[in-house]
Motif scaffolding. Sequence first.
Motif, PDB file in Angstrom:
ATOM      1  N   ALA A 103      15.680 -10.188 -31.964  1.00  0.00           N
ATOM      2  CA  ALA A 103      14.249 -10.191 -31.531  1.00  0.00           C
ATOM      3  C   ALA A 103      13.957  -8.639 -31.227  1.00  0.00           C
ATOM      4  O   ALA A 103      14.641  -8.013 -30.573  1.00  0.00           O
ATOM      5  CB  ALA A 103      14.033 -11.134 -30.378  1.00  0.00           C
ATOM      6  N   TYR A 104      12.619  -8.382 -31.725  1.00  0.00           N
ATOM      7  CA  TYR A 104      12.048  -7.320 -31.070  1.00  0.00           C
ATOM      8  C   TYR A 104      11.057  -7.312 -29.893  1.00  0.00           C
ATOM      9  O   TYR A 104      10.380  -8.374 -29.780  1.00  0.00           O
ATOM     10  CB  TYR A 104      11.159  -6.503 -32.148  1.00  0.00           C
ATOM     11  CG  TYR A 104      12.062  -5.340 -32.978  1.00  0.00           C
ATOM     12  CD1 TYR A 104      12.378  -4.242 -32.531  1.00  0.00           C
ATOM     13  CD2 TYR A 104      12.614  -5.781 -34.215  1.00  0.00           C
ATOM     14  CE1 TYR A 104      13.188  -3.283 -33.196  1.00  0.00           C
ATOM     15  CE2 TYR A 104      13.522  -4.915 -34.882  1.00  0.00           C
ATOM     16  CZ  TYR A 104      13.808  -3.681 -34.400  1.00  0.00           C
ATOM     17  OH  TYR A 104      14.288  -2.791 -34.899  1.00  0.00           O
ATOM     18  N   MET A 105      11.034  -6.411 -28.975  1.00  0.00           N
ATOM     19  CA  MET A 105      10.534  -6.527 -27.806  1.00  0.00           C
ATOM     20  C   MET A 105       9.248  -5.308 -27.971  1.00  0.00           C
ATOM     21  O   MET A 105       9.697  -4.180 -28.323  1.00  0.00           O
ATOM     22  CB  MET A 105      11.021  -6.282 -26.809  1.00  0.00           C
ATOM     23  CG  MET A 105      12.315  -7.145 -26.385  1.00  0.00           C
ATOM     24  SD  MET A 105      12.138  -8.755 -26.147  1.00  0.00           S
ATOM     25  CE  MET A 105      12.953  -9.461 -27.474  1.00  0.00           C
ATOM     26  N   ALA A 106       8.093  -5.674 -27.528  1.00  0.00           N
ATOM     27  CA  ALA A 106       7.230  -4.476 -27.597  1.00  0.00           C
ATOM     28  C   ALA A 106       6.276  -4.699 -26.145  1.00  0.00           C
ATOM     29  O   ALA A 106       5.922  -5.679 -25.960  1.00  0.00           O
ATOM     30  CB  ALA A 106       6.017  -4.464 -28.715  1.00  0.00           C
ATOM     31  N   ILE A 107       6.378  -3.555 -25.489  1.00  0.00           N
ATOM     32  CA  ILE A 107       5.666  -3.505 -24.203  1.00  0.00           C
ATOM     33  C   ILE A 107       4.663  -2.415 -23.819  1.00  0.00           C
ATOM     34  O   ILE A 107       5.051  -1.413 -24.457  1.00  0.00           O
ATOM     35  CB  ILE A 107       6.709  -3.066 -23.141  1.00  0.00           C
ATOM     36  CG1 ILE A 107       7.929  -4.394 -23.002  1.00  0.00           C
ATOM     37  CG2 ILE A 107       6.062  -3.236 -21.446  1.00  0.00           C
ATOM     38  CD1 ILE A 107       8.904  -4.214 -22.046  1.00  0.00           C
ATOM     39  N   ILE A 108       3.443  -2.795 -23.698  1.00  0.00           N
ATOM     40  CA  ILE A 108       2.449  -1.861 -23.413  1.00  0.00           C
ATOM     41  C   ILE A 108       2.060  -1.489 -22.018  1.00  0.00           C
ATOM     42  O   ILE A 108       1.682  -2.532 -21.243  1.00  0.00           O
ATOM     43  CB  ILE A 108       1.236  -1.993 -24.402  1.00  0.00           C
ATOM     44  CG1 ILE A 108       1.449  -2.284 -25.811  1.00  0.00           C
ATOM     45  CG2 ILE A 108       0.157  -1.067 -24.163  1.00  0.00           C
ATOM     46  CD1 ILE A 108       0.286  -2.710 -26.575  1.00  0.00           C
ATOM     47  N   TYR A 109       2.030  -0.251 -21.475  1.00  0.00           N
ATOM     48  CA  TYR A 109       1.909   0.033 -20.264  1.00  0.00           C
ATOM     49  C   TYR A 109       0.844   1.320 -20.328  1.00  0.00           C
ATOM     50  O   TYR A 109       1.304   2.330 -20.871  1.00  0.00           O
ATOM     51  CB  TYR A 109       3.010   0.083 -19.481  1.00  0.00           C
ATOM     52  CG  TYR A 109       2.949   0.689 -17.863  1.00  0.00           C
ATOM     53  CD1 TYR A 109       2.215   0.031 -17.024  1.00  0.00           C
ATOM     54  CD2 TYR A 109       3.378   1.948 -17.478  1.00  0.00           C
ATOM     55  CE1 TYR A 109       2.075   0.241 -15.904  1.00  0.00           C
ATOM     56  CE2 TYR A 109       3.238   2.402 -16.308  1.00  0.00           C
ATOM     57  CZ  TYR A 109       2.461   1.757 -15.278  1.00  0.00           C
ATOM     58  OH  TYR A 109       2.327   1.993 -14.010  1.00  0.00           O
ATOM     59  N   GLN A 110      -0.224   1.192 -19.673  1.00  0.00           N
ATOM     60  CA  GLN A 110      -1.154   2.248 -19.717  1.00  0.00           C
ATOM     61  C   GLN A 110      -1.267   2.780 -20.943  1.00  0.00           C
ATOM     62  O   GLN A 110      -1.417   4.301 -21.193  1.00  0.00           O
ATOM     63  CB  GLN A 110      -0.650   3.386 -18.625  1.00  0.00           C
ATOM     64  CG  GLN A 110      -0.659   2.912 -17.217  1.00  0.00           C
ATOM     65  CD  GLN A 110      -0.334   3.969 -16.192  1.00  0.00           C
ATOM     66  OE1 GLN A 110       0.459   4.812 -16.636  1.00  0.00           O
ATOM     67  NE2 GLN A 110      -0.404   3.611 -15.108  1.00  0.00           N
ATOM     68  N   GLY A 111      -1.452   2.258 -22.116  1.00  0.00           N
ATOM     69  CA  GLY A 111      -1.735   2.523 -23.383  1.00  0.00           C
ATOM     70  C   GLY A 111      -0.374   3.015 -24.279  1.00  0.00           C
ATOM     71  O   GLY A 111      -0.543   3.472 -25.414  1.00  0.00           O
ATOM     72  N   LYS A 112       0.528   3.043 -23.420  1.00  0.00           N
ATOM     73  CA  LYS A 112       1.756   3.629 -24.301  1.00  0.00           C
ATOM     74  C   LYS A 112       2.729   2.456 -24.757  1.00  0.00           C
ATOM     75  O   LYS A 112       2.814   1.316 -23.893  1.00  0.00           O
ATOM     76  CB  LYS A 112       2.720   4.635 -23.354  1.00  0.00           C
ATOM     77  CG  LYS A 112       1.883   5.813 -23.157  1.00  0.00           C
ATOM     78  CD  LYS A 112       2.759   6.838 -22.154  1.00  0.00           C
ATOM     79  CE  LYS A 112       1.897   7.835 -22.135  1.00  0.00           C
ATOM     80  NZ  LYS A 112       2.233   8.926 -21.135  1.00  0.00           N
ATOM     81  N   VAL A 113       3.412   2.643 -25.740  1.00  0.00           N
ATOM     82  CA  VAL A 113       4.162   1.251 -26.277  1.00  0.00           C
ATOM     83  C   VAL A 113       5.490   1.508 -25.972  1.00  0.00           C
ATOM     84  O   VAL A 113       6.027   2.718 -26.502  1.00  0.00           O
ATOM     85  CB  VAL A 113       3.989   0.879 -27.800  1.00  0.00           C
ATOM     86  CG1 VAL A 113       5.012   0.027 -28.265  1.00  0.00           C
ATOM     87  CG2 VAL A 113       2.352   0.808 -27.960  1.00  0.00           C
TER      88      VAL A 113
END
Length: 193
Positions: A103-113
């Motif tokens: 699986a892939y994870m994508a996390i966005i925090y303050q507009g950054k991935v």
Amino acid sequence: MSALYHATTLRITVGSHNPVKIDAAKQAISLLLPNAEIICQGMHAPSEVAEQPMTDAETKAGAINRARYCEQHANVDASFAADLYIAMEGGVDNFEHGPATYAYMAIIYQGKVSIGRSAQLPLPQAVYQALEQGEELGHVMDRLFNTVNIKQKGGAIGLLTDGKATRGSIYTQALILAMAPFLNPQVFNTTGG
């Protein structure tokens, strides 16, 4: 030091209603930031890829698309506004060493991935062939092991490892790793600022 370490409350929106994914996101962030209250909710977020991604690139795109959808939807519906937008997309591919799921994870925090990837689990050739015919991994595993809705429980990982690893445990680990840039912005910042 990241501002995340000083947060007393963190809101997370996960791009799925699947309890395994929501629990994995909450668990990962709770382990990293044990002093923060973690408020975690799921929402439907389309992957814009096949229901069963069959390549590495398609799987990664699905995770990113789901996370971006969560972030964009929060601009329309404030009830989904969060500090972190998290998505997970399970997929399969046929590698040189044989078929496997991950699986892939994508996390966005303050507009950054930030992108992470789980460990991969070898799959029997017969399972991969069923996936090539258009079936989804969870359904194939349910049929093979006589289970019901395994994808919202331990997943194929749980079945093929006798419960020693689960879909949730693999997601939690991959999410912790994907958080590294957000926890250490001073060493990941390439702009010199």
